[in-house]
Design a protein around this motif. Structure first.
Motif, PDB file in Angstrom:
ATOM      1  N   LYS A 188       7.282   0.410 -16.626  1.00 11.82           N
ATOM      2  CA  LYS A 188       7.123   1.825 -16.954  1.00 11.82           C
ATOM      3  C   LYS A 188       5.672   2.143 -17.297  1.00 11.82           C
ATOM      4  N   THR A 189       5.288   3.380 -17.013  1.00  9.97           N
ATOM      5  CA  THR A 189       3.954   3.878 -17.341  1.00  9.97           C
ATOM      6  C   THR A 189       4.097   5.141 -18.180  1.00  9.97           C
ATOM      7  N   LYS A 190       3.304   5.251 -19.231  1.00  9.33           N
ATOM      8  CA  LYS A 190       3.379   6.422 -20.109  1.00  9.33           C
ATOM      9  C   LYS A 190       2.653   7.598 -19.467  1.00  9.33           C
ATOM     10  N   VAL A 191       3.350   8.715 -19.366  1.00  8.73           N
ATOM     11  CA  VAL A 191       2.777   9.949 -18.825  1.00  8.73           C
ATOM     12  C   VAL A 191       2.650  10.955 -19.965  1.00  8.73           C
ATOM     13  N   LEU A 192       1.458  11.523 -20.118  1.00  9.25           N
ATOM     14  CA  LEU A 192       1.176  12.439 -21.222  1.00  9.25           C
ATOM     15  C   LEU A 192       0.786  13.816 -20.697  1.00  9.25           C
ATOM     16  N   ALA A 193       1.143  14.838 -21.458  1.00  7.61           N
ATOM     17  CA  ALA A 193       0.727  16.213 -21.147  1.00  7.61           C
ATOM     18  C   ALA A 193       0.620  16.971 -22.461  1.00  7.61           C
ATOM     19  N   LYS A 194      -0.340  17.883 -22.521  1.00  6.29           N
ATOM     20  CA  LYS A 194      -0.558  18.627 -23.761  1.00  6.29           C
ATOM     21  C   LYS A 194      -1.053  20.031 -23.423  1.00  6.29           C
ATOM     22  N   LEU A 242       0.827  -1.205   0.000  1.00 12.34           N
ATOM     23  CA  LEU A 242       0.000   0.000   0.000  1.00 12.34           C
ATOM     24  C   LEU A 242       0.862   1.256   0.000  1.00 12.34           C
ATOM     25  N   LEU A 243       1.929   1.237   0.791  1.00  8.76           N
ATOM     26  CA  LEU A 243       2.836   2.380   0.850  1.00  8.76           C
ATOM     27  C   LEU A 243       3.504   2.609  -0.505  1.00  8.76           C
ATOM     28  N   ALA A 244       3.939   1.513  -1.136  1.00  3.48           N
ATOM     29  CA  ALA A 244       4.573   1.625  -2.451  1.00  3.48           C
ATOM     30  C   ALA A 244       3.588   2.167  -3.480  1.00  3.48           C
ATOM     31  N   PHE A 245       2.322   1.734  -3.381  1.00  3.56           N
ATOM     32  CA  PHE A 245       1.295   2.216  -4.310  1.00  3.56           C
ATOM     33  C   PHE A 245       1.077   3.719  -4.141  1.00  3.56           C
ATOM     34  N   ILE A 246       0.992   4.178  -2.893  1.00  2.00           N
ATOM     35  CA  ILE A 246       0.783   5.605  -2.627  1.00  2.00           C
ATOM     36  C   ILE A 246       1.962   6.433  -3.142  1.00  2.00           C
ATOM     37  N   VAL A 247       3.181   5.950  -2.869  1.00  2.00           N
ATOM     38  CA  VAL A 247       4.375   6.657  -3.339  1.00  2.00           C
ATOM     39  C   VAL A 247       4.416   6.685  -4.863  1.00  2.00           C
ATOM     40  N   ASN A 248       4.038   5.566  -5.479  1.00  2.00           N
ATOM     41  CA  ASN A 248       4.059   5.470  -6.936  1.00  2.00           C
ATOM     42  C   ASN A 248       3.063   6.440  -7.573  1.00  2.00           C
ATOM     43  N   VAL A 249       1.844   6.488  -7.017  1.00  2.00           N
ATOM     44  CA  VAL A 249       0.824   7.404  -7.537  1.00  2.00           C
ATOM     45  C   VAL A 249       1.271   8.852  -7.360  1.00  2.00           C
ATOM     46  N   GLY A 250       1.858   9.151  -6.198  1.00  2.00           N
ATOM     47  CA  GLY A 250       2.345  10.504  -5.956  1.00  2.00           C
ATOM     48  C   GLY A 250       3.455  10.892  -6.914  1.00  2.00           C
ATOM     49  N   TYR A 251       4.348   9.945  -7.190  1.00  2.00           N
ATOM     50  CA  TYR A 251       5.458  10.209  -8.107  1.00  2.00           C
ATOM     51  C   TYR A 251       4.954  10.460  -9.526  1.00  2.00           C
ATOM     52  N   LEU A 252       4.018   9.629  -9.989  1.00  2.00           N
ATOM     53  CA  LEU A 252       3.468   9.804 -11.330  1.00  2.00           C
ATOM     54  C   LEU A 252       2.685  11.110 -11.437  1.00  2.00           C
ATOM     55  N   SER A 253       1.956  11.452 -10.374  1.00  2.00           N
ATOM     56  CA  SER A 253       1.193  12.697 -10.367  1.00  2.00           C
ATOM     57  C   SER A 253       2.122  13.911 -10.419  1.00  2.00           C
ATOM     58  N   ALA A 254       3.210  13.855  -9.651  1.00  2.00           N
ATOM     59  CA  ALA A 254       4.174  14.958  -9.649  1.00  2.00           C
ATOM     60  C   ALA A 254       4.851  15.085 -11.012  1.00  2.00           C
ATOM     61  N   THR A 255       5.165  13.946 -11.628  1.00  2.00           N
ATOM     62  CA  THR A 255       5.797  13.963 -12.949  1.00  2.00           C
ATOM     63  C   THR A 255       4.856  14.553 -13.994  1.00  2.00           C
ATOM     64  N   LYS A 256       3.585  14.158 -13.935  1.00  2.00           N
ATOM     65  CA  LYS A 256       2.599  14.695 -14.880  1.00  2.00           C
ATOM     66  C   LYS A 256       2.443  16.203 -14.693  1.00  2.00           C
ATOM     67  N   ASN A 257       2.480  16.660 -13.450  1.00  2.00           N
ATOM     68  CA  ASN A 257       2.366  18.089 -13.174  1.00  2.00           C
ATOM     69  C   ASN A 257       3.550  18.856 -13.777  1.00  2.00           C
ATOM     70  N   ILE A 258       4.744  18.269 -13.670  1.00  2.00           N
ATOM     71  CA  ILE A 258       5.938  18.892 -14.265  1.00  2.00           C
ATOM     72  C   ILE A 258       5.785  18.978 -15.779  1.00  2.00           C
ATOM     73  N   SER A 304       3.049  18.735 -27.106  1.00  2.00           N
ATOM     74  CA  SER A 304       2.707  17.451 -26.496  1.00  2.00           C
ATOM     75  C   SER A 304       3.968  16.818 -25.917  1.00  2.00           C
ATOM     76  N   ILE A 305       3.842  16.289 -24.713  1.00  2.00           N
ATOM     77  CA  ILE A 305       4.961  15.607 -24.057  1.00  2.00           C
ATOM     78  C   ILE A 305       4.513  14.193 -23.710  1.00  2.00           C
ATOM     79  N   SER A 306       5.278  13.222 -24.134  1.00  2.00           N
ATOM     80  CA  SER A 306       4.961  11.817 -23.878  1.00  2.00           C
ATOM     81  C   SER A 306       6.238  11.090 -23.474  1.00  2.00           C
ATOM     82  N   SER A 307       6.211  10.472 -22.288  1.00  2.00           N
ATOM     83  CA  SER A 307       7.417   9.808 -21.799  1.00  2.00           C
ATOM     84  C   SER A 307       7.053   8.592 -20.956  1.00  2.00           C
ATOM     85  N   ASP A 308       7.841   7.536 -21.069  1.00  2.00           N
ATOM     86  CA  ASP A 308       7.667   6.340 -20.245  1.00  2.00           C
ATOM     87  C   ASP A 308       8.402   6.535 -18.924  1.00  2.00           C
ATOM     88  N   VAL A 309       7.649   6.532 -17.830  1.00  2.00           N
ATOM     89  CA  VAL A 309       8.205   6.802 -16.503  1.00  2.00           C
ATOM     90  C   VAL A 309       8.274   5.498 -15.701  1.00  2.00           C
TER      91      VAL A 309
END
Length: 205
Positions: free
Chosen positions: A126-132, A22-38, A109-114
């Motif tokens: 890896k999970t693909k993070v997209l931003a446009k 559960l802790l790893a899942f929370i950290v992972n979601v937070g990391y992906l969310s922060a990356t998408k925000n960047i 458009s920004i697309s990267s495998d995180v």
């Protein structure tokens, strides 16, 4: 007694694994969310910077550079020029721009495998993070004059007016439309107005 201890160990081990997962899942979601925000911030900054350079033809290079400077990975940025219709909130890339419109917008458009923390457990490292983002500007253009540039309205004392641009550069993010010639008559005579002439001039549209 030993059986009870064994049961306790199993239960404790189960909850430890559950807690760590559960802790790893929370950290992972937070990391992906922060990356998408960047990436979203980088795309917005790049699109705005690119739209400011639509007139001089350097919008794509500027937008790509700004995106990378703001956190987008190398090779993850795609920049597209086009027309943004504010009424319909729709972006038309080059090649699909409605007739009579002009390039007034930049889409980044920004697309990267995180990498993911739970990749080893989920079988997906890896999970693909997209931003446009899209930024647009009104029709713009400017005239650049150098030391040897000249602008002439027409020959002195002549009944013909023909503007002349010599050794200058015109930039525009839309079509450069030249007025057609016309002759105007009045009580003091007639005067002919011709389309502008260019000598050693460059036009970028």
């Amino acid at each position: 007694m030993n059986r009870e201890r064994g049961s306790v160990v199993v239960i404790v081990s189960f909850f430890i694994v559950l807690f760590v997962t559960l802790l790893a899942f929370i950290v992972n979601v937070g990391y992906l969310s922060a990356t998408k925000n960047i990436y979203e911030n980088a795309a917005e900054a790049a699109a705005m910077a690119g739209s400011a350079r639509l007139c001089d033809g350097d919008a794509i290079n500027v937008a790509g550079q700004i995106a990378i400077e703001n956190g987008a990975p190398e090779g993850s940025v795609s920049v597209t020029l086009g027309f943004f219709d504010d009424d319909s909130d729709q972006f038309y890339p080059e090649g699909t721009i409605p007739e009579g419109e002009y390039k007034n917008a930049v889409m980044v458009s920004i697309s990267s495998d995180v990498p993911t923390i739970l990749g080893a457990f989920l079988g997906k490292e890896k999970t693909k993070v997209l931003a446009k983002a899209v930024a647009y500007a009104e029709s713009c253009g400017f005239l650049a004059l150098g030391e040897n540039s000249e602008i002439r309205i027409g020959p002195s004392g002549s009944s013909i007016d023909q503007p002349l641009l010599k050794n200058g550069v015109i930039y525009s993010n839309g079509d450069i439309k030249l007025a057609r010639g016309a002759t105007c008559s009045s009580w003091w005579g007639s005067r002919t107005y011709l389309p502008p002439a260019f000598e050693n001039a460059e036009l970028y549209a």
